[in-house]
Design an enzyme around this catalytic site. Structure first.
Site, PDB file in Angstrom:
ATOM      1  N   TYR A 142       0.793  -1.207  -0.035  1.00 11.92           N
ATOM      2  CA  TYR A 142      -0.062   0.039  -0.056  1.00 11.92           C
ATOM      3  C   TYR A 142       0.812   1.088  -0.188  1.00 11.92           C
ATOM      4  CZ  TYR A 142      -3.386   3.379   1.753  1.00 11.92           C
ATOM      5  OH  TYR A 142      -4.033   4.497   1.844  1.00 11.92           O
ATOM      6  N   ASP A 237       9.244   2.793  -0.405  1.00 16.94           N
ATOM      7  CA  ASP A 237       8.239   3.357   0.501  1.00 16.94           C
ATOM      8  C   ASP A 237       8.658   3.084   1.975  1.00 16.94           C
ATOM      9  OD1 ASP A 237       5.972   4.340   1.837  1.00 16.94           O
ATOM     10  OD2 ASP A 237       4.791   3.381   0.299  1.00 16.94           O
ATOM     11  N   LYS A 265       4.531   9.212   8.629  1.00 16.79           N
ATOM     12  CA  LYS A 265       4.330   8.845  10.044  1.00 16.79           C
ATOM     13  C   LYS A 265       5.385   9.366  11.023  1.00 16.79           C
ATOM     14  CE  LYS A 265       1.265   5.440   8.249  1.00 16.79           C
ATOM     15  NZ  LYS A 265       1.093   4.351   6.998  1.00 16.79           N
TER      16      LYS A 265
HETATM   17  C1  LIG Z   1       0.559   4.809   5.748  1.00 23.50           C
HETATM   18  C2  LIG Z   1       1.173   4.643   4.633  1.00 23.50           C
HETATM   19  C3  LIG Z   1       1.280   5.285   3.325  1.00 23.50           C
HETATM   20  C4  LIG Z   1       0.258   6.465   3.257  1.00 23.50           C
HETATM   21  O1  LIG Z   1       0.510   7.588   4.217  1.00 23.50           O
HETATM   22  P1  LIG Z   1      -0.615   8.552   4.457  1.00 23.50           P
HETATM   23  O2  LIG Z   1      -0.028   9.515   5.542  1.00 23.50           O
HETATM   24  O3  LIG Z   1      -1.770   7.843   5.070  1.00 23.50           O
HETATM   25  O4  LIG Z   1      -1.205   9.145   3.505  1.00 23.50           O
HETATM   26  C5  LIG Z   1       1.990   5.135   2.021  1.00 23.50           C
HETATM   27  N1  LIG Z   1       2.788   4.083   2.278  1.00 23.50           N
HETATM   28  C6  LIG Z   1       2.801   3.346   3.412  1.00 23.50           C
HETATM   29  C7  LIG Z   1       3.815   2.325   3.411  1.00 23.50           C
HETATM   30  C8  LIG Z   1       2.139   3.609   4.356  1.00 23.50           C
HETATM   31  O5  LIG Z   1       2.293   2.649   5.582  1.00 23.50           O
END
Ligand SMILES: *Cc1c(COP(=O)(O)O)cnc(C)c1O
Length: 424
Positions: A142, A237, A265
Site C-alpha cells: 500500500y 516507500d 508517519k
Molecule cells: C501509511 C502509508 C502510506 C500513506 O500515508 P498517508 O499519510 O496515510 O497518506 C504510504 N505508504 C505506506 C507504506 C504507508 O504505511
C-alpha cells in the site's frame, strides 16, 4: 459523557461511514469503533472512559507513545510564533538536515503533508527524471491512495493492473505493473518485456500493510541491481518503516540505497507530515529547479516540523531500537506459545517493534499467502483482547506497533491478555 455509540451515530450522519479513514470503521473485525478522547503514553482513553493499551500507535507514527512531553513542548513553543507563514521557515531547514543526516540514500528532501503525497510525488519525479511511464508495484503493498497505485495483482505475474477503487480510470492503472512480492523470476520477466518503459519500482521495503511480510534474502538486492542496469529508479516507500526499525530505516538495516525514498508517519511526531528525498541529481528535477511540478500550501508547516524534529531528536538520543525489538520478541513468543498450546497454526512475522498474526501453517511470503490465511481467529482474538483492555489493529491485515512508552508492565499484561484470548 458522550459515548462512543452516540458519537458514531452522529458521525454516520455527516461523515461517510462515520470515519475519515476506512479501516477505522472496524468493518474487518465487526462491531462499532470506539472514539478516543485522549491518549497518553501507551494508552488510549476512550469516550466511554475505558483505558486501552494501544498497538495501533496512530498507525505507526507514535513510536514515542502518545502525547510525549518533549513533542508537546516543541509544538507549544512553535505555536507561540504562529501557525503558518507561507514563506520558508527555519524549522524546514533543520528537518531537512536531520533527514539527510539520518537516511543513508537521501541527499536532498522535500516536505509534504502525508505519505500519499510523498509516494505520488516520488513516482511523478521518477517518471520525469527517466522520461519513462511504467511503474512496478507489488501486490499487497500500500502506498497511500494514489490513483495509479490503487492496484493489486491481476491473474498472472505480468498482468497489467485493474484498479481496486471505483473512480480510477483504467488508463491510469495500465501504467502500473503489479508483481508478486518475493518473486525474483516475475521481476526479471517484467523487465525483460517492458524494460525500456519502466520508470521505477516502488516497494514497501518491508510490506506492512497486509500483515507483515519480510523479504527473502537477496530480493531487495536483486531489485537494486535490476534497476541500476535498466536505468529505472528504485523507490523505497519507508512511510511505515522509516525511523521505526533504525534511524535510517530498512535501507540502513539491509544496506541498500534506493534512488528515492518516501517518508511519513514517525517524521511528523503525530502531526500531518510526509517527505520524499533521494539523490540530489534526481531531486533537482523538481520545480523550481527543474521541470517536475510539485507544491504544497502547508508543506513544511512550522508546527508539524517542530513536532517531527522533536520526535527524530528523541530517537537519536534514546536509540530505543534494541529495547523495542526485545518487547516485539516477547509478544511474538507469547503468541506462538499460546497458539502451540491450542494446536492452532500461527505465524508471527516480527521485526523490531512491528509484528503481525497470520493463522496459517507456512511462512507468508506474499499477498496470496496473506489473504488465504484464516481470518476468523484474528477477529475473535481482536474482540477478546479489546474487552480485556488491549487494542490491536482492527483488521487481520494490519501491522501491530510497539512504542517506547510500552513499559514492562504493559508488555507483560499484553502477553497475559493475548494468551488468554487463545481460547477457542
Ligand atoms: C501509511 C502509508 C502510506 C500513506 O500515508 P498517508 O499519510 O496515510 O497518506 C504510504 N505508504 C505506506 C507504506 C504507508 O504505511
Amino acid at each position: 459523557m458522550i459515548s462512543s455509540e452516540n458519537l458514531f451515530d452522529r458521525a454516520r450522519r455527516v461523515i461517510p461511514g462515520g470515519v475519515n479513514s476506512p479501516v477505522r470503521a472496524f468493518r474487518s473485525v465487526g462491531g462499532s469503533p470506539f472514539f478516543t478522547k485522549s491518549a497518553d503514553g501507551c494508552r488510549l482513553i476512550t469516550a466511554d472512559d475505558r483505558e486501552l493499551i494501544d498497538y495501533v500507535c496512530t498507525w505507526g507514527p507514535a513510536i514515542h507513545g502518545h502525547n510525549h512531553p518533549k513533542i508537546r513542548q516543541a509544538v507549544a513553543e512553535a505555536l507561540e510564533k504562529g501557525t503558518s507563514f507561507g514563506t520558508p521557515n527555519p524549522y524546514e531547514v533543520t528537518m531537512a538536515e536531520l533527514l539527510v543526516e539520518l537516511v543513508p540514500s537521501v541527499e536532498k528532501v522535500r516536505m509534504v503533508n502525508s505519505g500519499t503525497e510523498a509516494t505520488m510525488s516520488a513516482i511523478r519525479l521518477a517518471r520525469g527524471f527517466t522520461g519513462r511511464s511504467k511503474i512496478i508495484k507489488f501486490a499487497g503493498c500500500y502506498h497511500g491512495h494514489v490513483d495509479s497505485l490503487l492496484v493489486k495483482a491481476g491473474s498472472g505475474a505480468l498482468t497489467f493492473g485493474n484498479p481496486d477503487s471505483a473512480g480510477v480510470p483504467a488508463g491510469f492503472a495500465a501504467e502500473t505493473i503489479v508483481l508478486p512480492y518475493n518473486d525474483e523470476t516475475a521481476l526479471r520477466e517484467a523487465f525483460a518485456s517492458n524494460g525500456e518503459d519502466i520508470a521505477g519500482i516502488i516497494v514497501e521495503s518491508y510490506p506492512a500493510n497486509c500483515g507483515l511480510i519480510l523479504p527473502k534474502p537477496g530480493f531487495l538486492q536483486t531489485m537494486r541491481e535490476i534497476c541500476t542496469s535498466s536505468g529505472a529508479l528504485l523507490i523505497f516507500d519507508e512511510v511505515m518503516t522509516g525511523f521505526r526499525l533504525a534511524l535510517g530505516g530498512v535501507q540502513e538495516v539491509e544496506g541498500i540505497k534506493p534512488d528515492l525514498t518516501a517518508m511519513g508517519k514517525i517524521i511528523g511526531g503525530g502531526l500531518p507530515v510526509g517527505a520524499f528525498g533521494g539523490r540530489a541529481e534526481i531531486m533537482d528535477c523538481l520545480a523550481p529547479e527543474g521541470k517536475v511540478y510539485q507544491a504544497g500550501t502547508l508543506s513544511g508547516n512550522p508546527l508539524a516540523m517542530a513536532a517531527g524534529i522533536a520526535a527524530l531528536q528523541l530517537l537519536k538520543e534514546e536509540m530505543p531500537y534494541n529495547r523495542l525489538a526485545d518487547a516485539g520478541a516477547q509478544i511474538r513468543d507469547a503468541l506462538l506459545s499460546a497458539a502451540k498450546g491450542k494446536g492452532i497454526p500461527l505465524q508471527v512475522p516480527q521485526t523490531g517493534s512491528m509484528f503481525a498474526l497470520f493463522f496459517t501453517e507456512n511462512t507468508v511470503e506474499n499477498f496470496d499467502h496473506a489473504t488465504s490465511s484464516e481470518t476468523g481467529h484474528f477477529k475473535t482474538i481482536f474482540h477478546r483482547a479489546l474487552e480485556a483492555g488491549v487494542y490491536l489493529p482492527p483488521s487481520p491485515f494490519e501491522t501491530c506497533f510497539i512504542s517506547t512508552a510500552h513499559d514492562k508492565s504493559a508488555i507483560d499484561r499484553t502477553c497475559e491478555v493475548l494468551t488468554a484470548s487463545f481460547n477457542f
